[in-house]
Design a protein around this motif. Structure first.
Motif, PDB file in Angstrom:
ATOM      1  N   ASP A  82      34.704  27.969   4.559  1.00  0.00           N
ATOM      2  CA  ASP A  82      34.378  26.735   5.271  1.00  0.00           C
ATOM      3  C   ASP A  82      35.555  25.775   5.178  1.00  0.00           C
ATOM      4  O   ASP A  82      36.109  25.548   4.100  1.00  0.00           O
ATOM      5  CB  ASP A  82      33.131  26.084   4.666  1.00  0.00           C
ATOM      6  CG  ASP A  82      31.870  26.889   4.973  1.00  0.00           C
ATOM      7  OD1 ASP A  82      31.862  27.575   6.003  1.00  0.00           O
ATOM      8  OD2 ASP A  82      30.916  26.829   4.175  1.00  0.00           O
TER       9      ASP A  82
ATOM     10  N   GLU B 101      32.487  20.653   1.174  1.00  0.00           N
ATOM     11  CA  GLU B 101      32.021  21.817   1.916  1.00  0.00           C
ATOM     12  C   GLU B 101      33.046  22.948   1.931  1.00  0.00           C
ATOM     13  O   GLU B 101      32.828  23.964   2.595  1.00  0.00           O
ATOM     14  CB  GLU B 101      31.680  21.422   3.351  1.00  0.00           C
ATOM     15  CG  GLU B 101      30.518  20.448   3.444  1.00  0.00           C
ATOM     16  CD  GLU B 101      30.134  20.168   4.886  1.00  0.00           C
ATOM     17  OE1 GLU B 101      30.804  20.730   5.773  1.00  0.00           O
ATOM     18  OE2 GLU B 101      29.187  19.403   5.105  1.00  0.00           O
ATOM     19  N   SER B 102      34.149  22.777   1.230  1.00  0.00           N
ATOM     20  CA  SER B 102      35.190  23.799   1.204  1.00  0.00           C
ATOM     21  C   SER B 102      35.505  24.215  -0.234  1.00  0.00           C
ATOM     22  O   SER B 102      36.646  24.514  -0.568  1.00  0.00           O
ATOM     23  CB  SER B 102      36.462  23.283   1.886  1.00  0.00           C
ATOM     24  OG  SER B 102      37.399  24.332   2.050  1.00  0.00           O
TER      25      SER B 102
END
Length: 209
Positions: free
Chosen positions: A111, A120-121
């Motif tokens: 992501d 989110e990564s």
């Protein structure tokens, strides 16, 4: 008494001649034995050649076989992948890798950061951390060797440390589901289209039946 020296010389000469004849006879016998052995070997070679098929124009090992054997052997020896490219595909970061001695490719998808946040990564950050690369120097990721294993059925699998698999099992299942959906996205889209058309036909039949 005066004739004895001459008589001894005659006897000695005769003995020398006999020894010379014996040596020559042995040499001839050795030569005959060698010639017989050579003749037998030539005969065996001719018989082997006669047993081979006549159409040997295409004889040899196929280059594709050589390439595959060499690539598989070297891949098994290395057990590593080299990062060749990092690119963005939609909301994903795609890391492309290849074996050190082959042209096959392997990709890992993560992501990408969104909305200015790295939350989110996390999987991609774990990949960078395992590779020893800072997010501010991501160019250094290209050329990095990533430990991996190869399975003939499933292909390459990157080491768990580079996949963030040390996290909870729920995160792994979500990542695996995303990977599966991305891999089979074309088939899923086709299934949705066909299913939608069948459902539409069914509705028409029920309405106008």
């Amino acid at each position: 008494m005066a004739d004895r020296p001459g008589g001894d010389e005659s006897v000695s000469t005769t003995a020398d001649r006999e020894r010379t004849d014996d040596v020559e006879a042995d040499a001839r016998s050795d030569a005959d034995a060698r010639s017989d052995a050579d003749a037998r070997s030539d005969t065996d070679a001719r018989s082997d050649a006669d047993s081979l098929p006549d159409d040997l124009d295409d004889a040899g090992v196929d280059e594709e076989v050589k390439r595959r054997l060499r690539e598989a052997y070297l891949n098994d020896e290395e057990n590593a992948l080299i990062v060749t490219r990092v690119r963005s595909v939609g909301d994903r970061v795609v890391v492309e890798m290849r074996p050190p001695h082959g042209d096959a490719t392997h990709t890992e998808r993560f992501d990408a950061p969104r909305d200015g946040s790295l939350q989110e990564s996390e999987a991609f950050l774990d990949f960078l951390e395992a590779a020893g690369v800072s997010p501010l120097d991501v160019d250094e990721l290209v050329g990095t060797r990533v430990p991996a294993t190869y399975d003939p059925e499933t292909g390459w699998r990157v080491d768990a440390a580079y996949r963030g698999e040390s996290e909870a099992g729920g995160g792994d299942r979500v990542a695996a589901a995303r990977e599966w959906l991305w891999t089979y996205r074309a088939w899923l889209l086709a299934a949705l289209l066909v299913g939608g058309e069948l459902a539409f036909v069914a509705v028409l039949i029920l309405v106008y039946a």
